[in-house]
Design a protein around this motif. Sequence first.
Motif, mmCIF file in Angstrom:
data_model
loop_
_atom_site.group_PDB
_atom_site.id
_atom_site.type_symbol
_atom_site.label_atom_id
_atom_site.label_comp_id
_atom_site.label_asym_id
_atom_site.label_seq_id
_atom_site.Cartn_x
_atom_site.Cartn_y
_atom_site.Cartn_z
ATOM 1 N N TRP A 83 -20.873 -19.894 -15.017
ATOM 2 C CA TRP A 83 -21.323 -20.785 -16.100
ATOM 3 C C TRP A 83 -22.392 -21.742 -15.574
ATOM 4 O O TRP A 83 -23.458 -21.894 -16.167
ATOM 5 C CB TRP A 83 -20.121 -21.552 -16.659
ATOM 6 C CG TRP A 83 -20.420 -22.353 -17.886
ATOM 7 C CD1 TRP A 83 -20.243 -21.958 -19.184
ATOM 8 C CD2 TRP A 83 -20.959 -23.684 -17.954
ATOM 9 N NE1 TRP A 83 -20.645 -22.962 -20.039
ATOM 10 C CE2 TRP A 83 -21.089 -24.024 -19.313
ATOM 11 C CE3 TRP A 83 -21.356 -24.614 -16.992
ATOM 12 C CZ2 TRP A 83 -21.579 -25.255 -19.738
ATOM 13 C CZ3 TRP A 83 -21.863 -25.839 -17.406
ATOM 14 C CH2 TRP A 83 -21.966 -26.154 -18.775
ATOM 15 N N ALA A 84 -22.121 -22.378 -14.414
ATOM 16 C CA ALA A 84 -23.080 -23.343 -13.856
ATOM 17 C C ALA A 84 -24.377 -22.639 -13.457
ATOM 18 O O ALA A 84 -25.472 -23.162 -13.706
ATOM 19 C CB ALA A 84 -22.453 -24.056 -12.659
ATOM 20 N N ALA A 85 -24.265 -21.462 -12.843
ATOM 21 C CA ALA A 85 -25.473 -20.738 -12.420
ATOM 22 C C ALA A 85 -26.324 -20.374 -13.641
ATOM 23 O O ALA A 85 -27.555 -20.411 -13.588
ATOM 24 C CB ALA A 85 -25.082 -19.483 -11.647
ATOM 25 N N HIS A 86 -25.668 -20.054 -14.746
ATOM 26 C CA HIS A 86 -26.416 -19.687 -15.964
ATOM 27 C C HIS A 86 -27.095 -20.883 -16.623
ATOM 28 O O HIS A 86 -27.943 -20.727 -17.492
ATOM 29 C CB HIS A 86 -25.468 -19.022 -16.977
ATOM 30 C CG HIS A 86 -25.060 -17.643 -16.580
ATOM 31 N ND1 HIS A 86 -24.107 -16.914 -17.255
ATOM 32 C CD2 HIS A 86 -25.487 -16.841 -15.583
ATOM 33 C CE1 HIS A 86 -23.957 -15.737 -16.683
ATOM 34 N NE2 HIS A 86 -24.783 -15.669 -15.668
ATOM 35 N N MET A 87 -26.685 -22.082 -16.235
ATOM 36 C CA MET A 87 -27.283 -23.302 -16.815
ATOM 37 C C MET A 87 -28.283 -23.935 -15.849
ATOM 38 O O MET A 87 -28.772 -25.038 -16.087
ATOM 39 C CB MET A 87 -26.176 -24.342 -17.101
ATOM 40 C CG MET A 87 -25.294 -23.987 -18.247
ATOM 41 S SD MET A 87 -26.237 -24.033 -19.775
ATOM 42 C CE MET A 87 -25.278 -22.898 -20.744
ATOM 43 N N ASP A 88 -28.577 -23.250 -14.733
ATOM 44 C CA ASP A 88 -29.435 -23.831 -13.697
ATOM 45 C C ASP A 88 -30.907 -23.717 -14.114
ATOM 46 O O ASP A 88 -31.442 -22.602 -14.228
ATOM 47 C CB ASP A 88 -29.189 -23.068 -12.376
ATOM 48 C CG ASP A 88 -29.949 -23.669 -11.216
ATOM 49 O OD1 ASP A 88 -30.831 -24.518 -11.457
ATOM 50 O OD2 ASP A 88 -29.669 -23.278 -10.083
ATOM 51 N N SER A 156 -19.059 -26.045 -29.315
ATOM 52 C CA SER A 156 -18.245 -26.545 -28.195
ATOM 53 C C SER A 156 -17.288 -25.467 -27.686
ATOM 54 O O SER A 156 -16.761 -24.677 -28.468
ATOM 55 C CB SER A 156 -17.402 -27.750 -28.603
ATOM 56 O OG SER A 156 -18.002 -28.494 -29.553
ATOM 57 N N GLU A 157 -17.095 -25.537 -26.354
ATOM 58 C CA GLU A 157 -16.235 -24.534 -25.709
ATOM 59 C C GLU A 157 -14.932 -25.181 -25.258
ATOM 60 O O GLU A 157 -14.925 -26.340 -24.834
ATOM 61 C CB GLU A 157 -16.954 -23.980 -24.460
ATOM 62 C CG GLU A 157 -18.235 -23.243 -24.795
ATOM 63 C CD GLU A 157 -19.088 -22.976 -23.558
ATOM 64 O OE1 GLU A 157 -18.863 -23.638 -22.517
ATOM 65 O OE2 GLU A 157 -19.965 -22.124 -23.644
ATOM 66 N N GLY A 158 -13.847 -24.408 -25.326
ATOM 67 C CA GLY A 158 -12.567 -24.892 -24.824
ATOM 68 C C GLY A 158 -12.459 -24.651 -23.325
ATOM 69 O O GLY A 158 -13.316 -23.996 -22.733
ATOM 70 N N ASN A 159 -11.431 -25.215 -22.690
ATOM 71 C CA ASN A 159 -11.208 -24.990 -21.260
ATOM 72 C C ASN A 159 -10.293 -23.785 -21.073
ATOM 73 O O ASN A 159 -9.489 -23.482 -21.944
ATOM 74 C CB ASN A 159 -10.521 -26.217 -20.634
ATOM 75 C CG ASN A 159 -11.409 -27.434 -20.733
ATOM 76 O OD1 ASN A 159 -12.607 -27.331 -20.541
ATOM 77 N ND2 ASN A 159 -10.825 -28.582 -21.040
ATOM 78 N N GLY A 160 -10.406 -23.137 -19.942
ATOM 79 C CA GLY A 160 -9.487 -22.035 -19.658
ATOM 80 C C GLY A 160 -10.108 -21.033 -18.715
ATOM 81 O O GLY A 160 -11.277 -21.166 -18.336
ATOM 82 N N THR A 162 -10.756 -18.008 -19.479
ATOM 83 C CA THR A 162 -11.813 -17.389 -20.272
ATOM 84 C C THR A 162 -12.340 -18.434 -21.259
ATOM 85 O O THR A 162 -11.604 -19.335 -21.653
ATOM 86 C CB THR A 162 -11.298 -16.167 -21.059
ATOM 87 O OG1 THR A 162 -10.174 -16.576 -21.830
ATOM 88 C CG2 THR A 162 -10.903 -15.038 -20.137
ATOM 89 N N ILE A 163 -13.609 -18.294 -21.630
ATOM 90 C CA ILE A 163 -14.211 -19.275 -22.549
ATOM 91 C C ILE A 163 -13.853 -18.904 -23.986
ATOM 92 O O ILE A 163 -13.952 -17.739 -24.386
ATOM 93 C CB ILE A 163 -15.748 -19.294 -22.386
ATOM 94 C CG1 ILE A 163 -16.114 -20.066 -21.129
ATOM 95 C CG2 ILE A 163 -16.412 -19.927 -23.603
ATOM 96 C CD1 ILE A 163 -17.565 -20.462 -21.023
ATOM 97 N N SER A 164 -13.426 -19.927 -24.735
ATOM 98 C CA SER A 164 -13.171 -19.684 -26.160
ATOM 99 C C SER A 164 -13.843 -20.799 -26.957
ATOM 100 O O SER A 164 -14.257 -21.809 -26.391
ATOM 101 C CB SER A 164 -11.662 -19.698 -26.428
ATOM 102 O OG SER A 164 -11.135 -20.921 -25.950
ATOM 103 N N ARG A 165 -13.950 -20.610 -28.258
ATOM 104 C CA ARG A 165 -14.525 -21.648 -29.112
ATOM 105 C C ARG A 165 -13.498 -22.757 -29.310
ATOM 106 O O ARG A 165 -12.297 -22.474 -29.412
ATOM 107 C CB ARG A 165 -14.878 -21.059 -30.492
ATOM 108 C CG ARG A 165 -15.978 -20.017 -30.469
ATOM 109 C CD ARG A 165 -16.270 -19.538 -31.886
ATOM 110 N NE ARG A 165 -16.528 -20.638 -32.800
ATOM 111 C CZ ARG A 165 -17.656 -21.334 -32.848
ATOM 112 N NH1 ARG A 165 -18.649 -21.001 -32.053
ATOM 113 N NH2 ARG A 165 -17.806 -22.337 -33.686
ATOM 114 N N THR A 166 -13.974 -24.010 -29.398
ATOM 115 C CA THR A 166 -13.048 -25.106 -29.701
ATOM 116 C C THR A 166 -12.604 -24.983 -31.152
ATOM 117 O O THR A 166 -11.424 -25.100 -31.478
ATOM 118 C CB THR A 166 -13.733 -26.467 -29.482
ATOM 119 O OG1 THR A 166 -14.257 -26.487 -28.167
ATOM 120 C CG2 THR A 166 -12.764 -27.620 -29.641
#
Length: 180
Positions: A83-88, A156-160, A162-166
């Motif tokens: 996730w972080a690498a994709h936002m770099d 917004s994304e939830g925590n976990g 795997t990523i899910s929608r809030t």
Amino acid sequence: MANLLNHPEVIKKATNEINIHVGSNRLVEESDMSKLPYIQSIVYETLRLHPAAPIWSPHLSSEDCTVGKYNLPKDTIVLVNAWAAHMDPKMWSEPTQFKPERFENESEVNRLLSFGLGRRACPGSNLAQRTVSLSIALLLQCFEWKRIGKEEIDMSEGNGITISRTNSLEAMCQLRSSMV
Ligand code: HEM
């Protein structure tokens, strides 16, 4: 679908691609997908912005090695944050923007970490990519899609693990008259 509903111009471009290469006399089939690169780019871009597995499963260095500027002794547990690498911003221009066009340059796909890399990379990546692309293509070919209100859909994304929608996605769809 949520990203698409926030970007009607992308829906238009993808629908155009389907009209040109498949038409409306039959449903899109899996064998058509190689003729629909823009739809595949939509899936790549969605998996870049929202990688289903944001942190890879733990890896263990089998020998002393160097990764970038870090020296890793043998038996180090390594966690990769895709996730972080994709936002770099050093890797991607305007990383927070939904821009499927960035994958029109085919080599960009090699920088995606959504399915892992190397020997432990996801063996289901081709199946997943093709199945999701085909599903999106069919949803766009058969239905017209709209948001339920004027506001943009909350991404917004939830925590976990795997990523899910809030918040669950709500949308309106109508069968295209050309598909009746
Ligand atoms: C959009 C769908 C999918 C995504 C984003 C995804 C992503 C991933 C990621 C990030 C890994 C870990 C890679 C690593 O730690 O280096 C992984 C591993 C794995 N995936 Fe997937 N995957 C998807 C669908 C599938 C499907 C459809 C299958 C099977 C049909 C599958 C089977 C596996 C298996 C067996 C592993 C473990 C591989 C190993 O440890 O050697 N995945 N996947």
